[in-house]
Design a protein around this motif. Structure first.
Motif, PDB file in Angstrom:
ATOM      1  N   ILE A   5     -15.353 -37.952 -40.828  1.00 34.76           N
ATOM      2  CA  ILE A   5     -16.160 -36.887 -40.089  1.00 34.76           C
ATOM      3  C   ILE A   5     -15.984 -36.162 -39.104  1.00 34.76           C
ATOM      4  O   ILE A   5     -15.858 -35.336 -37.965  1.00 34.76           O
ATOM      5  N   ILE A   6     -15.270 -36.967 -37.739  1.00 40.23           N
ATOM      6  CA  ILE A   6     -14.564 -36.775 -36.675  1.00 40.23           C
ATOM      7  C   ILE A   6     -13.854 -34.966 -37.131  1.00 40.23           C
ATOM      8  O   ILE A   6     -14.490 -34.481 -36.201  1.00 40.23           O
ATOM      9  N   ARG A   7     -13.304 -35.428 -37.886  1.00 38.48           N
ATOM     10  CA  ARG A   7     -12.543 -33.902 -37.819  1.00 38.48           C
ATOM     11  C   ARG A   7     -13.530 -32.724 -38.339  1.00 38.48           C
ATOM     12  O   ARG A   7     -13.467 -31.324 -37.517  1.00 38.48           O
ATOM     13  N   ARG A   8     -14.591 -33.357 -39.226  1.00 41.75           N
ATOM     14  CA  ARG A   8     -15.833 -32.001 -39.071  1.00 41.75           C
ATOM     15  C   ARG A   8     -16.158 -31.830 -38.422  1.00 41.75           C
ATOM     16  O   ARG A   8     -17.040 -30.788 -38.082  1.00 41.75           O
ATOM     17  N   LEU A   9     -16.896 -32.898 -37.105  1.00 45.41           N
ATOM     18  CA  LEU A   9     -17.206 -32.574 -36.089  1.00 45.41           C
ATOM     19  C   LEU A   9     -16.914 -31.173 -35.338  1.00 45.41           C
ATOM     20  O   LEU A   9     -17.185 -31.259 -34.699  1.00 45.41           O
ATOM     21  N   LEU A  10     -15.832 -31.479 -34.899  1.00 49.27           N
ATOM     22  CA  LEU A  10     -14.487 -30.464 -33.998  1.00 49.27           C
ATOM     23  C   LEU A  10     -14.650 -29.363 -34.436  1.00 49.27           C
ATOM     24  O   LEU A  10     -14.086 -28.340 -34.236  1.00 49.27           O
ATOM     25  N   MET A  11     -14.659 -29.433 -36.671  1.00 48.84           N
ATOM     26  CA  MET A  11     -14.713 -28.137 -36.422  1.00 48.84           C
ATOM     27  C   MET A  11     -15.980 -27.054 -36.742  1.00 48.84           C
ATOM     28  O   MET A  11     -15.440 -25.990 -36.382  1.00 48.84           O
ATOM     29  N   MET A  12     -16.667 -28.110 -35.890  1.00 41.63           N
ATOM     30  CA  MET A  12     -17.890 -26.662 -36.051  1.00 41.63           C
ATOM     31  C   MET A  12     -18.184 -26.538 -34.646  1.00 41.63           C
ATOM     32  O   MET A  12     -18.955 -25.624 -34.196  1.00 41.63           O
ATOM     33  N   ILE A  13     -17.525 -27.380 -33.518  1.00 44.13           N
ATOM     34  CA  ILE A  13     -17.431 -26.516 -32.135  1.00 44.13           C
ATOM     35  C   ILE A  13     -17.131 -25.318 -32.280  1.00 44.13           C
ATOM     36  O   ILE A  13     -17.575 -23.959 -31.260  1.00 44.13           O
ATOM     37  N   PRO A  14     -15.849 -24.710 -32.528  1.00 43.00           N
ATOM     38  CA  PRO A  14     -15.125 -23.045 -32.372  1.00 43.00           C
ATOM     39  C   PRO A  14     -16.566 -22.411 -33.085  1.00 43.00           C
ATOM     40  O   PRO A  14     -16.813 -21.362 -32.924  1.00 43.00           O
ATOM     41  N   VAL A  15     -16.967 -22.810 -34.460  1.00 40.96           N
ATOM     42  CA  VAL A  15     -18.105 -22.238 -35.032  1.00 40.96           C
ATOM     43  C   VAL A  15     -19.363 -21.989 -34.293  1.00 40.96           C
ATOM     44  O   VAL A  15     -19.578 -21.125 -34.626  1.00 40.96           O
ATOM     45  N   PHE A  16     -19.684 -22.570 -33.732  1.00 41.29           N
ATOM     46  CA  PHE A  16     -20.854 -22.525 -32.954  1.00 41.29           C
ATOM     47  C   PHE A  16     -20.893 -21.708 -31.717  1.00 41.29           C
ATOM     48  O   PHE A  16     -21.561 -21.026 -31.529  1.00 41.29           O
ATOM     49  N   ILE A  17     -19.244 -21.680 -31.976  1.00 41.27           N
ATOM     50  CA  ILE A  17     -19.274 -21.097 -30.435  1.00 41.27           C
ATOM     51  C   ILE A  17     -19.365 -19.335 -30.254  1.00 41.27           C
ATOM     52  O   ILE A  17     -19.534 -18.203 -30.367  1.00 41.27           O
ATOM     53  N   GLY A  18     -18.275 -19.222 -31.762  1.00 40.91           N
ATOM     54  CA  GLY A  18     -17.695 -17.971 -32.100  1.00 40.91           C
ATOM     55  C   GLY A  18     -19.463 -17.341 -32.870  1.00 40.91           C
ATOM     56  O   GLY A  18     -20.068 -15.970 -32.803  1.00 40.91           O
ATOM     57  N   THR A  19     -20.331 -18.376 -33.440  1.00 35.54           N
ATOM     58  CA  THR A  19     -21.389 -17.342 -33.863  1.00 35.54           C
ATOM     59  C   THR A  19     -22.244 -17.075 -32.855  1.00 35.54           C
ATOM     60  O   THR A  19     -23.335 -16.118 -33.490  1.00 35.54           O
ATOM     61  N   THR A  20     -22.768 -18.160 -32.116  1.00 32.46           N
ATOM     62  CA  THR A  20     -23.724 -17.838 -30.962  1.00 32.46           C
ATOM     63  C   THR A  20     -23.414 -16.589 -30.414  1.00 32.46           C
ATOM     64  O   THR A  20     -24.309 -15.704 -29.562  1.00 32.46           O
ATOM     65  N   PHE A  21     -22.259 -16.157 -29.893  1.00 35.77           N
ATOM     66  CA  PHE A  21     -21.301 -15.205 -29.016  1.00 35.77           C
ATOM     67  C   PHE A  21     -22.000 -13.841 -30.029  1.00 35.77           C
ATOM     68  O   PHE A  21     -21.969 -13.025 -29.423  1.00 35.77           O
ATOM     69  N   LEU A  22     -21.350 -14.199 -30.995  1.00 35.66           N
ATOM     70  CA  LEU A  22     -21.536 -12.313 -32.562  1.00 35.66           C
ATOM     71  C   LEU A  22     -23.166 -12.202 -31.960  1.00 35.66           C
ATOM     72  O   LEU A  22     -23.524 -11.326 -31.940  1.00 35.66           O
ATOM     73  N   ILE A  23     -23.844 -13.577 -32.260  1.00 38.83           N
ATOM     74  CA  ILE A  23     -25.394 -13.591 -32.312  1.00 38.83           C
ATOM     75  C   ILE A  23     -25.935 -12.788 -30.609  1.00 38.83           C
ATOM     76  O   ILE A  23     -26.891 -11.030 -30.029  1.00 38.83           O
ATOM     77  N   TYR A  24     -25.397 -12.941 -29.565  1.00 38.00           N
ATOM     78  CA  TYR A  24     -25.538 -12.849 -28.456  1.00 38.00           C
ATOM     79  C   TYR A  24     -25.190 -11.392 -28.079  1.00 38.00           C
ATOM     80  O   TYR A  24     -25.687 -10.383 -27.582  1.00 38.00           O
ATOM     81  N   PHE A  25     -23.889 -11.031 -28.642  1.00 34.03           N
ATOM     82  CA  PHE A  25     -23.483  -9.699 -28.564  1.00 34.03           C
ATOM     83  C   PHE A  25     -24.690  -8.290 -29.503  1.00 34.03           C
ATOM     84  O   PHE A  25     -24.396  -7.758 -29.056  1.00 34.03           O
ATOM     85  N   MET A  26     -24.579  -8.917 -30.580  1.00 33.63           N
ATOM     86  CA  MET A  26     -25.370  -7.932 -30.923  1.00 33.63           C
ATOM     87  C   MET A  26     -27.008  -7.737 -30.226  1.00 33.63           C
ATOM     88  O   MET A  26     -27.367  -6.500 -30.359  1.00 33.63           O
ATOM     89  N   VAL A  27     -27.761  -8.868 -30.133  1.00 29.67           N
ATOM     90  CA  VAL A  27     -28.512  -8.692 -29.542  1.00 29.67           C
ATOM     91  C   VAL A  27     -28.708  -7.834 -28.170  1.00 29.67           C
ATOM     92  O   VAL A  27     -29.346  -7.224 -28.152  1.00 29.67           O
ATOM     93  N   TYR A  28     -27.992  -8.000 -26.957  1.00 31.00           N
ATOM     94  CA  TYR A  28     -27.673  -8.556 -25.501  1.00 31.00           C
ATOM     95  C   TYR A  28     -26.942  -6.894 -25.595  1.00 31.00           C
ATOM     96  O   TYR A  28     -26.944  -5.976 -24.425  1.00 31.00           O
TER      97      TYR A  28
END
Length: 308
Positions: A5-28
């Protein structure tokens, strides 16, 4: 299991940052100046524009803008719309409705889709298999908006079986018909995916061994065959629950459901970039946690995975 579970939670961090960055980049960044887009061809008060740009850090370098937004997200702040309404307040009103709608569609997918796929897989090449394949092909071929209007007319207006439209605060019964429409396409994919997986596994060694031991056919099918065949189905269902809430724009529009999909649609038409980014970031979080649940279900269905 804890380390898994810890490994899966740690993998979520870069995915979250990368995805929100792309969303913010495309909109703004790619979407142009959101403040100017609010007024269109009309002129805007320069003082008001300057105030809003300073309030949303739009005069800062792009990475500084995103840093402000990311730190806000980590504190639970999904931003504030240009009209001054916190995005979280809008999500609190819309999300429970979309969640109920998605759960209804999800339940229909699981019950009808898995049952039809299991029936078709166990009777491969027979009449039941042909009926399932033809029916799912028809459902896949019909656009969602066409199916929505047809079922709304016949089941809602003509026969009165279900409510034709939803109220401002819809009940569970008012969401059944839009839930059927929303889950129809995924239901067809679940049925076909289950059938394919059943056909592949029905001749596996573990099924023949269980049958040779004299186990009842029901136990062989449900405990051994179906459990191992559900792994690809669980993958699809886990991702689909998130997409049901994000992809309900058409369905919520047809049946007047005030959910997240309709919120995003209205925000796009009004050029409320902050609402769009905040709502999509919220859906990203849902996707990530649904993928985490899918990973945990993998470990339950196949214990070898948790030790891999």
């Amino acid at each position: 299991m804890g380390r898994y579970i810890i490994r899966r939670l740690l993998m979520m961090i870069p995915v979250f940052i990368g995805t929100t960055f792309l969303i913010y980049f495309m909109v703004y960044k790619l979407g142009g100046d959101p403040i100017s887009a609010m007024f269109g061809d009309r002129g805007a008060d320069p003082v008001f524009v300057a105030q809003k740009r300073a309030e949303y850090h739009l005069d800062d370098p792009f990475f500084v803008q995103y840093w402000y937004y990311l730190t806000g997200l980590l504190k639970g702040d999904f931003g504030t719309s240009f009209s001054g309404i916190p995005v979280w307040d809008e999500l609190k009103n819309a999300f429970p409705i979309s969640l109920r709608l998605a759960l209804i569609a999800f339940a229909i997918e699981i019950v009808i889709g898995v049952t039809a796929g299991l029936l078709a897989g166990l009777r491969r090449g027979k009449f039941a298999d042909s009926v399932v394949l033809v029916a799912t092909l028809v459902v896949i071929s019909i656009p969602v908006f066409v199916l929505g209007f047809v079922l709304q007319y016949w089941l809602g207006l003509k026969w009165g079986v279900f409510a034709a439209t939803a109220s401002t605060e819809p009940t569970w019964s008012e969401l059944i018909l839009p839930g059927i429409v929303l889950g129809s396409l995924s239901l067809a994919f679940v049925a076909r995916l289950t059938r394919t997986s059943i056909v592949e596994n029905i001749r596996a060694d573990y099924v023949r061994t269980a049958t040779a031991k004299g186990l009842p056919r029901r136990r062989v099918v449900t405990v051994h065959l179906l459990r191992n065949s559900l792994i690809p189905v669980v993958t699809f269902l886990g991702a689909d629950l998130g997409s049901l809430m994000a992809g309900a724009i058409v369905t919520e529009g047809i049946f007047n459901v005030n959910g997240v999909g309709r919120l995003i649609y209205l925000a796009v038409t009004k050029h409320e970039s902050a609402t769009v980014v905040g709502a999509v970031a919220f859906l990203v979080i849902i996707y990530l946690f649904m993928n985490l649940i899918v990973d945990l279900l993998y470990a339950v269905l196949d214990p070898r995975i948790r030790y891999a």
